[in-house]
Every structure is written in C-alpha cells, then in structure tokens.
Design an enzyme around this catalytic site. Structure first.
Site, PDB file in Angstrom:
ATOM      1  N   GLY A 250       0.756  -1.243   0.000  1.00 38.57           N
ATOM      2  CA  GLY A 250       0.000   0.000   0.000  1.00 38.57           C
ATOM      3  C   GLY A 250       0.782   1.285   0.000  1.00 38.57           C
ATOM      4  N   ARG A 290       3.220  -1.556  -5.879  1.00 41.40           N
ATOM      5  CA  ARG A 290       3.420  -0.308  -6.610  1.00 41.40           C
ATOM      6  C   ARG A 290       4.781   0.338  -6.330  1.00 41.40           C
ATOM      7  NH1 ARG A 290      -0.978   2.927  -7.852  1.00 41.40           N
ATOM      8  NH2 ARG A 290      -2.088   1.880  -6.187  1.00 41.40           N
ATOM      9  N   CYS A 356     -13.130   3.232 -28.630  1.00 36.19           N
ATOM     10  CA  CYS A 356     -14.409   3.921 -28.839  1.00 36.19           C
ATOM     11  C   CYS A 356     -15.128   4.202 -27.527  1.00 36.19           C
ATOM     12  CB  CYS A 356     -15.272   3.079 -29.755  1.00 36.19           C
ATOM     13  SG  CYS A 356     -14.414   2.772 -31.289  1.00 36.19           S
ATOM     14  N   GLU A 357     -14.512   5.000 -26.676  1.00 33.02           N
ATOM     15  CA  GLU A 357     -15.149   5.439 -25.431  1.00 33.02           C
ATOM     16  C   GLU A 357     -14.563   6.792 -25.077  1.00 33.02           C
ATOM     17  OE1 GLU A 357     -15.821   3.095 -22.122  1.00 33.02           O
ATOM     18  OE2 GLU A 357     -15.691   1.178 -23.168  1.00 33.02           O
TER      19      GLU A 357
HETATM   20  N1  LLP Z   1      -1.366  -6.909  -0.582  1.00 30.58           N
HETATM   21  C1  LLP Z   1      -2.670  -7.023  -0.847  1.00 30.58           C
HETATM   22  C2  LLP Z   1      -3.463  -7.981  -0.068  1.00 30.58           C
HETATM   23  C3  LLP Z   1      -3.262  -6.224  -1.849  1.00 30.58           C
HETATM   24  O1  LLP Z   1      -4.569  -6.339  -2.085  1.00 30.58           O
HETATM   25  C4  LLP Z   1      -2.476  -5.308  -2.572  1.00 30.58           C
HETATM   26  C5  LLP Z   1      -3.044  -4.459  -3.629  1.00 30.58           C
HETATM   27  C6  LLP Z   1      -1.094  -5.235  -2.281  1.00 30.58           C
HETATM   28  C7  LLP Z   1      -0.579  -6.040  -1.264  1.00 30.58           C
HETATM   29  C8  LLP Z   1      -0.164  -4.315  -2.996  1.00 30.58           C
HETATM   30  O2  LLP Z   1      -0.504  -2.989  -2.815  1.00 30.58           O
HETATM   31  P1  LLP Z   1       0.484  -1.832  -3.342  1.00 30.58           P
HETATM   32  O3  LLP Z   1       1.746  -1.910  -2.540  1.00 30.58           O
HETATM   33  O4  LLP Z   1       0.733  -2.084  -4.776  1.00 30.58           O
HETATM   34  O5  LLP Z   1      -0.280  -0.589  -3.116  1.00 30.58           O
HETATM   35  N2  LLP Z   1      -5.067  -1.248  -9.542  1.00 30.58           N
HETATM   36  C9  LLP Z   1      -4.911  -0.220  -8.529  1.00 30.58           C
HETATM   37  C10 LLP Z   1      -4.273  -0.758  -7.280  1.00 30.58           C
HETATM   38  C11 LLP Z   1      -4.985  -1.961  -6.702  1.00 30.58           C
HETATM   39  C12 LLP Z   1      -4.332  -2.520  -5.454  1.00 30.58           C
HETATM   40  C13 LLP Z   1      -4.932  -3.826  -5.058  1.00 30.58           C
HETATM   41  N3  LLP Z   1      -4.285  -4.485  -3.950  1.00 30.58           N
HETATM   42  C14 LLP Z   1      -4.144   0.953  -9.123  1.00 30.58           C
HETATM   43  O6  LLP Z   1      -3.796   0.918 -10.298  1.00 30.58           O
HETATM   44  O7  LLP Z   1      -3.914   1.950  -8.428  1.00 30.58           O
END
Ligand code: LLP
Length: 427
Positions: A250, A290, A356-357
């Site tokens: 996160g 991320r 097309c959006e």
């Molecule tokens: N652990 C779990 C249980 C998760 O659900 C997630 C992300 C992570 C770790 C990794 O989170 P990060 O460090 O990447 O923030 N598609 C969205 C982000 C969706 C995140 C879903 N879960 C975007 O493009 O911002």
C-alpha cells in the site's frame, strides 16, 4: 552514447537537454525502432534499488519483502526480485504458477492473499509448500483445514484482519474499513484462532493486514499495526504464539512531477511500522507492489495524429485505455513527456487513445510542449498496474515489454498477435 549521470531513482531522463529520452543508459527511440509501439519499458536497476530501500530501512528486523505480484506479474521481473531474496504475495492460482515458472525455489517465500480462494488453488498452494495462507473468512479457514487434512500437509495461516482504519486514497483501492469486503473483523479474530488451535493441520503462523493502496502517509499503517499487535499480545496470553505479522502493501508514490525522496518515504514508513511493533520479536512480512515497480516503468506510445474539435485539441496516440486503464478507472494522473521535445509554446491538450469510449484518455487539459503526428511520448510511472491490468478490449493486442538492465535492453514479452487473440475461440 551519453553517460548515465542520473540517479536510477529517475530512470526516464534526458541525458542532455537536446538528447531524446532514455531509460537508464538506453535510448527509447532505439527501443521503439526495435520493438514498435506501444511499448512498456522497465528499469531493472530501479526495481532492485527499491527492493534494497526496504531492506535497508528494515535492517534491524527479521523481515521479508513479499512483492505483490498483481502490480506487475512479468516473469522476468519476478525472477529479478526472487534472485535478490524477495518473496511474493499472490492472490490467485495463476499468480502462483507465475512464481513457480519464474523462480520455483521461491515457493517457500509465498503468501497467498485474496478474498476468495478455490479448493483447487488451495490444493496447489499446499502442494507447492508456500509460506502461509492469508485467510479472509471463517469459511475459508474451514476449507483450508479440510484440504490440509486431505493432503496431509500442515497449512500455516494468518488471519487477514480488518482493522477498521481509514486510509486516504481512491475509494476503489481502500480496503481497511469494516464496510469493505476484505478481511475478518479484528474483534472476531481471537475466537477463530482459538477455534483452530486444536486442529493438527492448521498452524497459526501470523496475523496479516492490508488497508489499501497508494497511501502516502505512514500514519494509517501505524494505526492498523497498533491494533494488530494488540491482537497478537491477546493471543499470546491465551497460549497462541504468533510468529509473523504481515503488514500488507500500500505504500504510495508521487505520480506528479516534483521533488520526492522515495528512500525517505520508505524510512518514514518503516519507522511507523517499527514504532507500532516495538517489542515484537517475530518476522515482519511486507507486501509492497506499486512502490517497487511503478516508477521503474513507462508506456511509450506514438502520436497518430493531432486534431482540433471546437476549442479542444486532441492528441491521439497508439496506446489506449486497454493498455493502461488507470486514468480511466481511478482518474489517475500520469506525467507525459515527449521523447524528443520540440521548441515552442506549451499548449493545453487532451491525450487520448483510439478506443471507442470517451473514457479512453490519458490526460485531460494538460499543458504540453508542441506535439505532432509521428512523435513519441512516454507515460511515466506506468510500471505498476499498467500491463497487469491491460486487456484486449476493441480486439487490440497487448503491448510488448522490455526490461533495461544497465546498458542492455531485452524483450521480456513479445507483442501479442491477432492470431493469439483469436486462438481460443470456436466458430
Ligand atoms: N497486498 C494485498 C493484499 C493487496 O490487495 C495489494 C493491492 C497489495 C498487497 C499491494 O498494494 P500496493 O503496494 O501495490 O499498493 N489497480 C490499482 C491498485 C490496486 C491494489 C490492489 N491491492 C491501481 O492501479 O492503483
């Protein structure tokens, strides 16, 4: 070739003002001549550097970074991280197969998260000998127990608790409130651990938590872990020893240009974690996605044409929302830089794809240097949730992917062909 005097924390750079954009020591123009557009380009050096930032910040603790595969699941990136000791956070049987294909030896460093795991996925993960299951409901714990008994394999589990902590981020990617579908109400967790204590096929290994994504302040992580550690102490009193705390992922990045210091952000995050878990002697697991890969990647796309509709100027490029959906889905901002900047006054434009959006845009009312048909532009910070969320909408093939390591660039996924897309269909 220009010397790389840039920090790898900013892999996409102009080596000199008049030189076109580079990734590390490799020219993006040269890459597009070899591999075409749209093209995802990633800096391996930056990914490695980001992993090291976590290791450095957590040096005083027994810890393991389990990279969240969903952020970018390219096999070559998984292997790069596995070779440097990373573990993995997976959310599906498919992601498990990716880890096993890229780095089978890393199976023992895998944690399996996700709100709905199937019996088949559980069996496969038990057979692979993963580190732990992050269990999200009582029913799932029962399913896990049943399959562990069937296969005669002890299942290490953590309950993913929902700490009811608010984290400032886009509502689609916030997960730590009681109203969300994620996790087990933290107030009910102790009873579930106690219930599992008598089962010889279940080993209460840890407690896990994940409050959301793209969170840029350390404070909510600390608040969530305070609650988790309270639960761990409460369990210890009941004779249930918890060996690991999984703090989830996160940690956010800065998508807007400007000063930012990623190492300082990791240190601040690690300090908040450390403070909340002061006295905890077990292993700390983290699941960043991320933060490790987003800023290492760019989507390079060619301008098809520039057109004027009324007062608006549209820059139409050959990438589209199917290649990078973040702007359409989360109103996300991605910096856009021309690969070979032109002289002249900036102009306010919309950068859009051919799908097309009207939602198919990368930027709206963005001030950019003059752009003409045939130019290349780079959408920055696209290494996470870019290709991983790409689709074939409008029967568009997904882009090729290239990994840059030092002076070398190599194709890590070829561009799809229309034949790939039609292959599974039956007339
Ligand atoms: N652990 C779990 C249980 C998760 O659900 C997630 C992300 C992570 C770790 C990794 O989170 P990060 O460090 O990447 O923030 N598609 C969205 C982000 C969706 C995140 C879903 N879960 C975007 O493009 O911002």
């Amino acid at each position: 070739m220009p010397k790389a005097s840039h920090p790898s924390s900013r892999p996409f750079h102009h080596p000199q003002p008049e030189v076109p954009l580079y990734c590390g020591e490799v020219s993006l123009e040269a890459l597009t001549r070899r591999f075409g557009t749209p093209l995802y380009v990633y800096s391996a050096d930056q990914i490695v550097e980001r992993l090291q930032m976590f290791k450095d910040a957590l040096a005083g603790r027994d810890s393991l970074v389990c990279y969240a595969v969903k952020a970018n699941s390219a096999l070559a990136i998984l292997k790069l991280l596995a070779n440097r000791g990373a573990g993995f956070d997976i959310v599906s049987g498919g992601e498990l197969e990716r880890v096993l294909a890229a780095a089978p030896e890393a199976a023992e460093r895998v944690v399996f998260s996700g709100v709905g795991k199937t019996a088949e996925e559980i069996d496969r993960a038990l057979q692979a000998g993963i580190l732990a299951f992050n269990v999200e409901s009582e029913a799932e714990l029962q399913l896990l127990a049943k399959h562990a008994a069937k296969l005669k394999r002890v299942a290490r589990f953590a309950l993913r608790v929902n700490p009811d902590v608010f984290a400032e981020t886009h509502p689609y990617i916030s997960t730590g409130l009681r109203e969300h579908k994620f996790g087990i109400d933290i107030r009910q967790a102790a009873a579930l651990y106690e219930g599992a204590a008598g089962n010889r096929w279940l080993e209460p290994h840890g407690v896990s938590v994940h409050i959301g994504s793209q969170i840029r302040s350390a404070e909510p992580f600390g608040a969530a872990l305070d609650r988790v550690y309270k639960l761990v102490k409460q369990l210890a009193k009941k004779g249930i020893a918890i060996h690991s705390i999984d703090a989830g992922g996160g940690l956010g990045i800065d998508y807007h240009a400007g000063k930012s210091d990623p190492a300082a952000r990791v240190r601040e995050y690690a300090a908040a974690v450390d403070k909340a878990l002061a006295g905890f002697e077990g292993k700390l697991l983290l699941e960043p996605g991320r933060f490790l890969v987003a800023q290492a990647g760019a989507l390079v796309t060619r301008v098809l044409n520039v057109k004027q509709n009324g007062r608006k100027t549209f820059v139409i490029v050959d990438a589209a929302m199917n290649d990078l959906i973040r702007p359409a889905l989360y109103q996300a901002h991605h910096e856009i830089v021309p690969v070979r900047p032109r002289e002249g006054r900036q102009k306010t434009v919309d950068v859009v794809g051919p799908v097309c959006e009207s939602g198919d845009f990368f930027a709206r009312d963005r001030k950019l240097a003059p752009i003409e048909a045939g130019d290349l532009i780079a959408l920055l910070d696209a290494g996470a949730y870019g290709m991983a969320q790409a689709s074939n909408y409008n029967t568009r093939v997904r882009p090729a992917e290239v990994l840059v390591e030092g002076k070398k660039a190599r194709l890590i996924r070829r561009r799809e062909t229309i034949a790939d897309l039609l292959a599974p269909e039956i007339l």
